[in-house]
Scaffold this motif. Structure first.
Motif, PDB file in Angstrom:
ATOM      1  N   ALA A  17       0.826  -1.213   0.000  1.00  0.00           N
ATOM      2  CA  ALA A  17       0.000   0.000   0.000  1.00  0.00           C
ATOM      3  C   ALA A  17       0.855   1.256   0.000  1.00  0.00           C
ATOM      4  N   GLY A  18       2.042   1.196   0.597  1.00  0.00           N
ATOM      5  CA  GLY A  18       2.925   2.356   0.622  1.00  0.00           C
ATOM      6  C   GLY A  18       3.338   2.810  -0.767  1.00  0.00           C
ATOM      7  N   GLY A  19       3.509   1.882  -1.684  1.00  0.00           N
ATOM      8  CA  GLY A  19       3.904   2.231  -3.041  1.00  0.00           C
ATOM      9  C   GLY A  19       2.736   2.405  -3.988  1.00  0.00           C
ATOM     10  N   LEU A  20       1.633   1.734  -3.703  1.00  0.00           N
ATOM     11  CA  LEU A  20       0.486   1.793  -4.608  1.00  0.00           C
ATOM     12  C   LEU A  20      -0.449   2.954  -4.305  1.00  0.00           C
ATOM     13  N   LEU A  21      -0.624   3.282  -3.042  1.00  0.00           N
ATOM     14  CA  LEU A  21      -1.497   4.382  -2.636  1.00  0.00           C
ATOM     15  C   LEU A  21      -0.635   5.485  -2.038  1.00  0.00           C
ATOM     16  N   GLY A  25      -1.104   5.444   1.792  1.00  0.00           N
ATOM     17  CA  GLY A  25      -0.483   4.122   1.849  1.00  0.00           C
ATOM     18  C   GLY A  25       0.659   4.033   2.842  1.00  0.00           C
ATOM     19  N   PHE A  26       1.340   5.144   3.081  1.00  0.00           N
ATOM     20  CA  PHE A  26       2.433   5.151   4.054  1.00  0.00           C
ATOM     21  C   PHE A  26       1.923   5.000   5.490  1.00  0.00           C
ATOM     22  N   PRO A  30       2.727   0.214   7.625  1.00  0.00           N
ATOM     23  CA  PRO A  30       3.284  -0.305   8.881  1.00  0.00           C
ATOM     24  C   PRO A  30       2.457  -1.432   9.503  1.00  0.00           C
ATOM     25  N   PHE A  31       1.182  -1.522   9.137  1.00  0.00           N
ATOM     26  CA  PHE A  31       0.332  -2.570   9.691  1.00  0.00           C
ATOM     27  C   PHE A  31       0.628  -3.940   9.091  1.00  0.00           C
ATOM     28  N   ALA A  32       1.563  -4.016   8.172  1.00  0.00           N
ATOM     29  CA  ALA A  32       1.995  -5.313   7.635  1.00  0.00           C
ATOM     30  C   ALA A  32       2.710  -6.140   8.695  1.00  0.00           C
ATOM     31  N   ALA A  64       9.524  -2.607  -5.175  1.00  0.00           N
ATOM     32  CA  ALA A  64      10.186  -1.494  -4.489  1.00  0.00           C
ATOM     33  C   ALA A  64      10.150  -1.663  -2.972  1.00  0.00           C
ATOM     34  N   GLU A  65       9.194  -2.419  -2.458  1.00  0.00           N
ATOM     35  CA  GLU A  65       9.058  -2.615  -1.013  1.00  0.00           C
ATOM     36  C   GLU A  65       9.960  -3.726  -0.485  1.00  0.00           C
TER      37      GLU A  65
END
Length: 163
Positions: A17-21, A25-26, A30-32, A64-65
């Motif tokens: 989500a950090g890279g897609l949204l 998304g950032f 962290p909830f991963a 990228a993640e």
């Protein structure tokens, strides 16, 4: 095994989500840590399986993640899950996971030269930056300790009511 695979899918989706949204998304990525933590609480073997399957899924979904997840988010989930089972002291859990997260941030940042904190971060080593990273790691580990205990209480209620 199905539970671990499902947790891996959740972890990969949350991390990507950090890279897609961009933007929101950032705050989601962290909830991963939570799915890795839950799988590790079931068994350490399930946690490790979830961790590696999440890495493979991220390779497909959001490459990228791959520098962030294995060293920080995923590693923290494994560490928290193991330490919840093995350590009885909250201070020990926070300190152990703070050190683990500190190393997980410093390896990509200083050894691999990957800008963990974004393009504006520098990979030159300074004592001030190391202290700030360590304090951040301890604080972040403490927050995740509290959130993990909250999740355990909620799951315990759900399991008790479902019987």
């Amino acid at each position: 095994m199905i539970f671990a695979a499902l947790m891996a899918a959740f972890a990969a989706i949350l991390q990507s989500a950090g890279g897609l949204l961009v933007g929101i998304g950032f705050f989601i990525s962290p909830f991963a840590t939570a799915p890795i933590l839950m799988a590790t609480l079931v068994s350490f073997r399930s946690g490790v399986f979830t961790y590696f399957v999440s890495i493979l899924l991220l390779l497909i979904i959001q490459p990228a993640e791959l520098f962030i997840f294995p060293f920080t988010t995923g590693l923290l989930g494994l560490g928290l899950g193991w330490s919840f089972r093995a350590l009885s002291s909250s201070y020990g859990i926070v300190f152990m996971n703070g050190v683990l997260l500190f190393l997980g941030i410093c390896i990509p940042l200083y050894v691999l030269g990957f800008p963990v904190f974004g393009p504006s971060s520098t990979s030159s080593i300074s004592v001030t930056m190391l202290v700030l990273i360590f304090v951040f790691s301890l604080l972040y580990s403490w927050i995740w300790l509290e959130f993990g205990l909250f999740l355990l209480r909620k799951i315990q209620k759900f399991v008790l009511y479902s019987k």
